[in-house]
Design an enzyme around this catalytic site. Sequence first.
Site, PDB file in Angstrom:
ATOM      1  N   TRP A 208       0.820  -1.210   0.000  1.00  0.00           N
ATOM      2  CA  TRP A 208       0.000   0.000   0.000  1.00  0.00           C
ATOM      3  C   TRP A 208       0.855   1.262   0.000  1.00  0.00           C
ATOM      4  CZ3 TRP A 208      -0.521  -4.051   3.470  1.00  0.00           C
ATOM      5  CH2 TRP A 208       0.188  -3.926   4.673  1.00  0.00           C
ATOM      6  N   ARG A 209       2.190   1.082   0.049  1.00  0.00           N
ATOM      7  CA  ARG A 209       3.056   2.261  -0.051  1.00  0.00           C
ATOM      8  C   ARG A 209       3.428   2.553  -1.497  1.00  0.00           C
ATOM      9  NH1 ARG A 209       7.038   0.782   4.940  1.00  0.00           N
ATOM     10  NH2 ARG A 209       5.777   1.664   6.605  1.00  0.00           N
TER      11      ARG A 209
ATOM     12  N   GLU B 159      -5.566   0.806   5.534  1.00  0.00           N
ATOM     13  CA  GLU B 159      -5.646   1.445   6.846  1.00  0.00           C
ATOM     14  C   GLU B 159      -6.725   0.838   7.725  1.00  0.00           C
ATOM     15  OE1 GLU B 159      -3.534   3.264   8.159  1.00  0.00           O
ATOM     16  OE2 GLU B 159      -2.338   3.726   6.396  1.00  0.00           O
TER      17      GLU B 159
ATOM     18  N   THR C  71      -4.265  -4.076  14.234  1.00  0.00           N
ATOM     19  CA  THR C  71      -3.889  -5.340  13.599  1.00  0.00           C
ATOM     20  C   THR C  71      -2.458  -5.247  13.093  1.00  0.00           C
ATOM     21  OG1 THR C  71      -6.181  -5.622  12.898  1.00  0.00           O
ATOM     22  CG2 THR C  71      -4.518  -6.978  11.787  1.00  0.00           C
TER      23      THR C  71
ATOM     24  N   LEU D   6     -10.345 -12.014  10.846  1.00  0.00           N
ATOM     25  CA  LEU D   6      -9.521 -10.840  11.140  1.00  0.00           C
ATOM     26  C   LEU D   6      -9.967 -10.113  12.405  1.00  0.00           C
ATOM     27  CD1 LEU D   6      -7.061  -9.390  10.045  1.00  0.00           C
ATOM     28  CD2 LEU D   6      -8.565  -7.960   8.664  1.00  0.00           C
ATOM     29  N   GLY D   7     -11.218 -10.344  12.832  1.00  0.00           N
ATOM     30  CA  GLY D   7     -11.689  -9.720  14.062  1.00  0.00           C
ATOM     31  C   GLY D   7     -12.183  -8.295  13.881  1.00  0.00           C
TER      32      GLY D   7
ATOM     33  N   TYR E  26      -7.394   9.225  12.991  1.00  0.00           N
ATOM     34  CA  TYR E  26      -6.180   8.572  12.495  1.00  0.00           C
ATOM     35  C   TYR E  26      -6.300   8.227  11.015  1.00  0.00           C
ATOM     36  CZ  TYR E  26      -3.089   5.096  10.880  1.00  0.00           C
ATOM     37  OH  TYR E  26      -2.213   4.453  10.073  1.00  0.00           O
TER      38      TYR E  26
ATOM     39  N   ASP F  18      -1.078   7.135  15.877  1.00  0.00           N
ATOM     40  CA  ASP F  18      -1.459   5.758  16.189  1.00  0.00           C
ATOM     41  C   ASP F  18      -0.617   5.276  17.375  1.00  0.00           C
ATOM     42  OD1 ASP F  18       1.036   5.422  15.089  1.00  0.00           O
ATOM     43  OD2 ASP F  18       0.517   3.541  14.107  1.00  0.00           O
TER      44      ASP F  18
END
Length: 353
Positions: free
Chosen positions: A20-21, A33, A39, A76-77, A116, A134
């Site tokens: 994602w960068r 994000e 996570t 993943l919760g 955030y 964060d």
Amino acid sequence: MSFIDEVIGWYNNNKRDLPWRNTNDPYLIWLSEIILQQTRVEQGMPYYHRFAEKYPTISHFAAAGEDQILNLWQGLGYYSRGRNMYKTALMVMEEHGGYFPSQYEKLIKLKGIGEYTAAAVSSFSANEARAVVDGNVFRLLSRYFGIDEVINSPKGKKVFTQLANEVIDTGRPGLSNQAMMEFGSLQCRPANPDCGNCPLRTGCFACNTSSVQNFPVKQKKKATRDRYFNYIVVSDGEKVLMNKRTGKDIWENLHEFPLFETSHFVQAEELITTPGFRELFGENVKISLVHGPVKHILSHQRLFAQYIIIKGFEENFLMKKPWFYAKNDTLHDLAQPKLIFAFLKMFPTFNLI
DNA sequence: AATCCGGGGCC
DNA sequence: GGCCCAGGATT
């Protein structure tokens, strides 16, 4: 060199290559994000690839249903993230013409996007100079500047947000934000930080006072409660009785076996003789097999689950109940919490019955 | 301000 | 067993 210049310099030499960068697409950055909220990168990575491949644009995402999103989110919760993502996808299609916004003020109004995430997406995709705060940033700032303000409080959040916005490099905010988080994650990590090799050690309050373990200051969380889940498994080997959870409890909109919850642990043999049980599942049910109890830890609860495979379930007890039969080969389409999909993985065709 | 919401890795 | 993780919503 200033504080932020040191951090960015370190970042350029030590950063991880994260997918994602390598994009400016606010949709893909938003995807990453949300997945990375509370996570670890390693845990979220496979989910990011799955989502980005199956839903390459917000249009693809919005064309899915909530059930499909939750299904891909399975395991993943914090499933409200998935539910809120879907709401946001519909909002973007309706209110932004299918173009995912990149401005903070528009992002903050979307579901599941707080300060955030709005700062992260806007700085990474549009270079808006808004500092991300964060867990990594809290830790780095508190240690370096020796700030003992409690971080998980509204006042602490305010103090650290202001400081983060003072140190941010406004000429390159996206890079600055990435560098702060990566530094906190890898160099100024929670346990056993590598202070001996830290480029910031000469100016770091915590390092110079040997008090790294005292920062950040965090208020302890309340004890968790215990719950006792008795899952009733009704299967003929081809299909199984399922329930879709609703309401404000855990796992909203996920699927499970019909649940009989008790206030304390009850042996299966005793459980099926209680009046409430017979009313739910019929007078003639008998225990075929019992699996568990299995202990499962959530952030605010300890679950003790036992799986009670029964026989003699009468079909007329399906009346007025939300339960439904699912064919064995369609179970993988239903989003389930770990307590369910882990059980199904152990006994994929109910060969224990 | 306090509480709730998952699952996993580390010590 | 406790703590932490690229937090946010709800009360």
